[in-house]
Design a protein around this motif. Structure first.
Motif, PDB file in Angstrom:
ATOM      1  N   ARG A  81      41.922  17.423  12.922  1.00  0.00           N
ATOM      2  CA  ARG A  81      41.107  16.246  13.238  1.00  0.00           C
ATOM      3  C   ARG A  81      41.933  14.963  13.122  1.00  0.00           C
ATOM      4  O   ARG A  81      41.756  14.032  13.920  1.00  0.00           O
ATOM      5  N   ASP A  82      42.822  14.915  12.133  1.00  0.00           N
ATOM      6  CA  ASP A  82      43.692  13.744  12.000  1.00  0.00           C
ATOM      7  C   ASP A  82      44.604  13.609  13.212  1.00  0.00           C
ATOM      8  O   ASP A  82      44.824  12.497  13.722  1.00  0.00           O
ATOM      9  N   VAL A  83      45.142  14.733  13.669  1.00  0.00           N
ATOM     10  CA  VAL A  83      46.026  14.699  14.837  1.00  0.00           C
ATOM     11  C   VAL A  83      45.258  14.236  16.066  1.00  0.00           C
ATOM     12  O   VAL A  83      45.748  13.392  16.841  1.00  0.00           O
ATOM     13  N   PHE A  84      44.069  14.758  16.258  1.00  0.00           N
ATOM     14  CA  PHE A  84      43.272  14.339  17.422  1.00  0.00           C
ATOM     15  C   PHE A  84      42.891  12.868  17.329  1.00  0.00           C
ATOM     16  O   PHE A  84      42.854  12.166  18.359  1.00  0.00           O
ATOM     17  N   LEU A  85      42.614  12.378  16.118  1.00  0.00           N
ATOM     18  CA  LEU A  85      42.289  10.963  15.959  1.00  0.00           C
ATOM     19  C   LEU A  85      43.491  10.086  16.310  1.00  0.00           C
ATOM     20  O   LEU A  85      43.345   9.064  16.992  1.00  0.00           O
ATOM     21  N   ILE A  86      44.673  10.477  15.860  1.00  0.00           N
ATOM     22  CA  ILE A  86      45.880   9.719  16.190  1.00  0.00           C
ATOM     23  C   ILE A  86      46.108   9.714  17.693  1.00  0.00           C
ATOM     24  O   ILE A  86      46.442   8.677  18.288  1.00  0.00           O
ATOM     25  N   CYS A  87      45.922  10.873  18.338  1.00  0.00           N
ATOM     26  CA  CYS A  87      46.150  10.962  19.787  1.00  0.00           C
ATOM     27  C   CYS A  87      45.172  10.094  20.563  1.00  0.00           C
ATOM     28  O   CYS A  87      45.588   9.319  21.446  1.00  0.00           O
ATOM     29  N   THR A  88      43.910  10.243  20.278  1.00  0.00           N
ATOM     30  CA  THR A  88      42.916   9.489  21.042  1.00  0.00           C
ATOM     31  C   THR A  88      43.045   7.988  20.804  1.00  0.00           C
ATOM     32  O   THR A  88      42.939   7.190  21.754  1.00  0.00           O
ATOM     33  N   THR A  89      43.301   7.592  19.560  1.00  0.00           N
ATOM     34  CA  THR A  89      43.467   6.161  19.272  1.00  0.00           C
ATOM     35  C   THR A  89      44.697   5.599  19.972  1.00  0.00           C
ATOM     36  O   THR A  89      44.647   4.526  20.595  1.00  0.00           O
ATOM     37  N   SER A  90      45.805   6.298  19.869  1.00  0.00           N
ATOM     38  CA  SER A  90      47.051   5.816  20.464  1.00  0.00           C
ATOM     39  C   SER A  90      46.963   5.761  21.982  1.00  0.00           C
ATOM     40  O   SER A  90      47.382   4.777  22.611  1.00  0.00           O
ATOM     41  N   LEU A  91      46.390   6.805  22.591  1.00  0.00           N
ATOM     42  CA  LEU A  91      46.280   6.798  24.049  1.00  0.00           C
ATOM     43  C   LEU A  91      45.321   5.723  24.534  1.00  0.00           C
ATOM     44  O   LEU A  91      45.525   5.127  25.599  1.00  0.00           O
ATOM     45  N   THR A  92      44.278   5.450  23.754  1.00  0.00           N
ATOM     46  CA  THR A  92      43.376   4.355  24.124  1.00  0.00           C
ATOM     47  C   THR A  92      44.102   3.018  24.108  1.00  0.00           C
ATOM     48  O   THR A  92      43.936   2.187  25.017  1.00  0.00           O
ATOM     49  N   VAL A  93      44.940   2.812  23.086  1.00  0.00           N
ATOM     50  CA  VAL A  93      45.700   1.566  23.008  1.00  0.00           C
ATOM     51  C   VAL A  93      46.702   1.480  24.155  1.00  0.00           C
ATOM     52  O   VAL A  93      46.834   0.437  24.821  1.00  0.00           O
ATOM     53  N   VAL A  94      47.421   2.566  24.418  1.00  0.00           N
ATOM     54  CA  VAL A  94      48.441   2.563  25.472  1.00  0.00           C
ATOM     55  C   VAL A  94      47.810   2.306  26.838  1.00  0.00           C
ATOM     56  O   VAL A  94      48.248   1.413  27.589  1.00  0.00           O
ATOM     57  N   PHE A 111      36.895   7.144  20.651  1.00  0.00           N
ATOM     58  CA  PHE A 111      38.140   6.796  21.337  1.00  0.00           C
ATOM     59  C   PHE A 111      38.413   7.705  22.537  1.00  0.00           C
ATOM     60  O   PHE A 111      39.083   7.289  23.485  1.00  0.00           O
ATOM     61  N   THR A 112      37.892   8.923  22.505  1.00  0.00           N
ATOM     62  CA  THR A 112      38.033   9.788  23.676  1.00  0.00           C
ATOM     63  C   THR A 112      37.275   9.201  24.861  1.00  0.00           C
ATOM     64  O   THR A 112      37.786   9.155  25.993  1.00  0.00           O
ATOM     65  N   GLY A 113      36.063   8.728  24.604  1.00  0.00           N
ATOM     66  CA  GLY A 113      35.306   8.085  25.670  1.00  0.00           C
ATOM     67  C   GLY A 113      35.977   6.829  26.187  1.00  0.00           C
ATOM     68  O   GLY A 113      36.027   6.590  27.407  1.00  0.00           O
ATOM     69  N   CYS A 114      36.496   6.017  25.287  1.00  0.00           N
ATOM     70  CA  CYS A 114      37.203   4.793  25.704  1.00  0.00           C
ATOM     71  C   CYS A 114      38.438   5.131  26.537  1.00  0.00           C
ATOM     72  O   CYS A 114      38.721   4.476  27.545  1.00  0.00           O
ATOM     73  N   PHE A 115      39.177   6.164  26.112  1.00  0.00           N
ATOM     74  CA  PHE A 115      40.380   6.546  26.848  1.00  0.00           C
ATOM     75  C   PHE A 115      40.042   7.009  28.263  1.00  0.00           C
ATOM     76  O   PHE A 115      40.710   6.618  29.234  1.00  0.00           O
ATOM     77  N   ILE A 116      39.011   7.846  28.385  1.00  0.00           N
ATOM     78  CA  ILE A 116      38.650   8.352  29.710  1.00  0.00           C
ATOM     79  C   ILE A 116      38.236   7.204  30.627  1.00  0.00           C
ATOM     80  O   ILE A 116      38.634   7.146  31.802  1.00  0.00           O
TER      81      ILE A 116
END
Length: 829
Positions: free
Chosen positions: A518-531, A439-444
């Protein structure tokens, strides 16, 4: 907690005199193992709050290095001759013969060291040990220093273990009495309900009517109660439910001049009413942690004043105390929590015993290796027979706690009981790390495409009117600030874990449900990718010729989706964390009705840095609720007077909530420092209000007021940041301008952090200077400045908890002191 050593200890006085059964296996398994490895393992497994009470393994290693250097120098200075070689060979053969001799152990014991046991000056300290060197060591002074320190560590461990054991035994005895009282009240409640089941209305809750005394409390009782209040530490007031009670009959309020002070004292201490039930005089304490209990206590106090004004005499059996099912349930919950904390403390104490025992084995084994002597069996025999290893009271009490908990709180189900007593932590999965990277790659990729497309269309350039910047951009800005803050929280968790700051205990987080970094980073990357993905689709539709009217509902649907997910009742997507977050927000909004705990005012401080996000949320809510998105009348909310008034409120609401929390803490604890902290948030509230007013009026008068109020608030906040929250700027400290104890080894990091905090605190100057970045829209500049404030808050979070962890050891102990509901009183009292 990290995994504990797997070995067990001998129990009882008889077993204590024999070698430990696990000794040989531990020595065999650790042959060739480096001390550095054990040092890290030892430091990683010890209880942080008891760090000073553990064996000072690092210092003992330094003493061994001195001995090793001395031996090396002696060997280098002595020229090896054939005579010396023959002597060394004969000594080696003689040592080997002694090793296999049946009398070798006794011979070494008399030739090397002898450990004396002597009685301490105080009975609470127990036996003290002192080692005498009987053989002439080549490095006598260094060896004496080593064994002197080793004796000191052994005596320290024994004394600490004895103290903690006594504390836990007293807790266990109190809990037994509490359990007996609770069982009797439950039995009486069942009998009362079975007898009056036909007469009691179904809407009313059955209760036990117990008579309580209304005589004046004796001077002795008052003195003891005041002493108890002095003994209650700040931790009991901030983290735990302080034993407030529901009502008090403490005598006549004869003096009218002292009425107000006595009323405040009653609301703070609320000394319990004594009542007689099942042949015992008891007191019941119900903490004022919820609005209903707070209002109940206040209403009782008002009612008591009315009764005292109408009549100065009370009959000996004048009142009835009704203990209903709700009160029994609350008492049951309090006692259950006390059992859980006691069992946790006993587990920590067993870990303390095991780790210290292993530390003694390791350091003695290393001493034998460095010096070539065989003192490990001799000294270890003393360690095995010492109090911390030979006492079996902790093991017996732990077994008794298990039995009581299984019987009374788990319905004879051991597996259910162990879920409370020994909660298993969630295993970290590698799939979480994989999805974080994905999700970090998708967000970038999506964010880069979004920025390029927005730049081509010129949305971020300064222009008189931009529908996109007025409508869709606030949604993106709001989510950006929110998840940036959340990402920094994940970084804080990672830093806290690396520096062994016990954030879980300070925040009272469940080990089975708390969010890992890791849970916090997963929530952040997933949410930012969706947004960013949704906003990219929205922008793509605009570039393809769709009008704003056709696609304007997309950002609103995105916000609605996140809100529905937050309140989703199903057990998906971190349900326990979402509900805990909602409870904390409820406690903040309803301040000061709820008792303030660490997590509540920590979260309220986070909201103080999210005022721009709250204002964006206010605007977006108005834009979609009023239906302005259908007519593209985005100026409607700005024209409505109610919205403008609400903008003022949103700007200082976080500061108001925080100020009310300070007022509640002052009310609970009576410490004037909370009033001083309240003044800090009042000054910030006034500065925020002046800034909002200046944005509307834009005249020199409001500008001067903004400068004055903001300067005063900044100086106030900087002082509180450095001195109170971070614990820095201490003139008498061994570290210049820092604390005596620091978690980070590099002191330069603290100085850089203080400088950054100072610079970021001055971000309000942009309001005065009106600086901009070329032709960029002012909203982008505002987002950048708001992000800087969020970053400053993330930096503040680490140092705040570091200060709490280091300087408030008495406040945040390894085991909470849970208040108990019932208190038995003597008849003469």
């Amino acid at each position: 907690m990290p995994p504990r050593p797997s070995f067990e200890h001998s129990q009882g006085a008889a077993a204590a005199t024999e070698p430990l059964p696990f000794l040989s296996s531990q020595l065999n398994n650790t042959q060739g193992e480096k001390m550095v490895k054990f040092s890290k393992q030892f430091e990683g497994q010890l209880v942080p709050e008891w760090k000073d009470a553990f064996v000072d393994y690092c210092q003992l290693k330094k003493d061994l290095k001195k001995i090793h250097l001395l031996n090396t120098n002696i060997n280098n200075n002595n020229t090896p001759t054939s005579k010396h070689q023959n002597t060394s060979l004969s000594n080696t053969l003689f040592t080997s013969i002694r090793k296999f001799s049946p009398f070798g152990h006794q011979h070494r014991e008399h030739d090397l060291i002898h450990v004396h046991k002597k009685l301490a000056s105080s009975a609470s300290k127990g036996d003290m040990y002192e080692t005498e060197l009987l053989e002439q060591f080549a490095d006598t002074d260094a060896a004496k220093e080593f064994f002197a320190r080793l004796d000191l560590q052994l005596n320290k461990v024994n004394q600490f273990f004895r103290t903690k054991e006594k504390e836990f035994m007293e807790r266990g005895e109190s809990l037994r009495k509490q359990m007996d009282i609770l069982i009797q009240l439950k039995t009486a409640f069942k009998q009362q309900r079975s007898k009056g089941a036909s007469a009691v209305d179904s809407k009313e809750d059955a209760s036990i009517s117990c008579s309580f005394s209304s005589e004046e409390d004796s001077v002795k009782d008052k003195t003891e109660h005041e002493q108890e209040l002095q003994d209650i530490s700040t931790e009991d007031l901030e983290k735990n439910e302080v034993p407030y009670s529901e009502g008090s009959i403490s005598g006549e309020l004869g003096k009218s001049m002292q009425t107000k002070s006595e009323d405040i004292g009653k609301l703070r201490t609320m000394s319990s009413r004594s009542f007689s039930c099942q042949g015992k005089n008891l007191k019941i304490n119900i903490p004022l942690t919820t609005p209903s209990r707070t209002f109940s206590a206040i209403s009782y106090l008002v009612w008591e004043d009315l009764v005292n004004q109408s009549s100065k005499k009370c009959s000996a059996e004048g009142s009835k105390l009704h203990i209903n099912k709700k009160k029994l349930h609350h008492a049951d919950k309090m006692i259950r929590g006390a059992f859980v904390e006691l069992y946790k403390g006993l587990g920590y104490l067993k870990t303390y015993r095991n780790l210290n025992m292993l530390a003694f084995i390791k350091i003695l084994k290393k001493f034998d290796k460095v010096t070539g002597k065989q003192v490990l069996p001799i000294y270890l025999k003393v360690v095995e027979s010492s109090y911390f290893n030979s006492s079996d009271k902790v093991m017996n009490l732990a077994d008794e706690v298990e039995e009581l908990f299984i019987k009374h709180f788990a319905e004879e189900d051991r597996r259910k009981a162990m879920k409370y007593l020994k909660p298993t932590q969630r295993k970290e999965s590698h799939s979480v790390t994989f999805f974080i990277g994905l999700f970090t790659g998708c967000f970038i990729a999506l964010f880069a495409g979004y920025v390029i497309m927005a730049h081509i269309m010129g949305f971020y350039r300064r222009q008189p009117k931009s529908v996109y910047m007025e409508t869709a951009y606030p949604v993106l800005s709001m989510f950006s600030l929110l998840f940036l803050h959340f990402f920094l929280y994940g970084c804080n968790i990672f830093a806290w874990r690396k520096t062994r700051i016990n954030y879980s205990f300070i925040f009272e987080l469940s080990p089975t449900k708390e969010l890992k970094y890791r849970d916090v980073f997963l929530i952040c990357t997933t949410s930012l990718t969706v947004v960013v993905g949704v906003m990219f689709v929205h922008l793509s539709l605009l570039t393809k010729g769709y009008s704003h009217n056709q696609v304007q509902a997309i950002p609103g649907l995105l916000l609605l989706m996140f809100l529905l997910l937050l309140v989703c009742p199903f057990n998906i997507i971190y349900q326990s964390s979402r509900f805990r977050f909602l409870r904390v927000i409820r406690n903040i909004i309803l301040s000061p009705l709820y008792k303030v705990v660490m997590l509540d005012f920590f979260m309220a401080d986070q909201l103080c840095s999210q005022v721009p996000m709250l204002r964006n949320l206010e605007y977006v809510a108005c834009y979609y609720i009023t239906g302005s998105y259908k007519t593209q009348d985005y100026d409607y909310c700005m024209r409505v007077k109610n919205y403008r008034d609400l903008a003022y409120a949103v700007s200082f609401l976080p500061y108001y909530w925080r100020a009310m929390q300070c007022a509640r803490r002052w009310f609970d604890e009576g410490q004037t420092s909370h009033l001083v902290n309240l003044g800090k948030y009042v000054s910030a509230m006034l500065a925020a209000g002046a800034k909002v007013a200046y944005e509307k009026e834009r005249n020199i008068g409001w500008l001067c007021l903004v400068v004055i109020m903001s300067t005063f608030a900044t100086v106030y906040q900087l002082y509180w940041d450095f001195v109170k929250d971070w614990g820095l700027l201490q003139m008498n400290s061994k570290n210049p301008l820092l604390r005596n104890e620091l978690m980070l080894r590099r002191k330069i990091i603290y100085y850089i952090s203080m400088g950054l905090n100072l610079i970021l605190r001055l971000a309000w100057l942009q309001t005065v200077l009106h600086s901009s970045f070329g032709h960029v829209d002012y909203r982008v500049t505002g987002l950048f400045l708001a992000a800087l404030e969020v970053i400053r808050r993330g930096l503040w979070n680490f140092y705040r908890l570091e200060n709490e962890h280091l300087n408030n050891a008495g406040k945040f102990r390894a085991v909470k002191t849970v208040p108990l509901p019932f208190h038995e009183v003597d008849e003469q009292d």
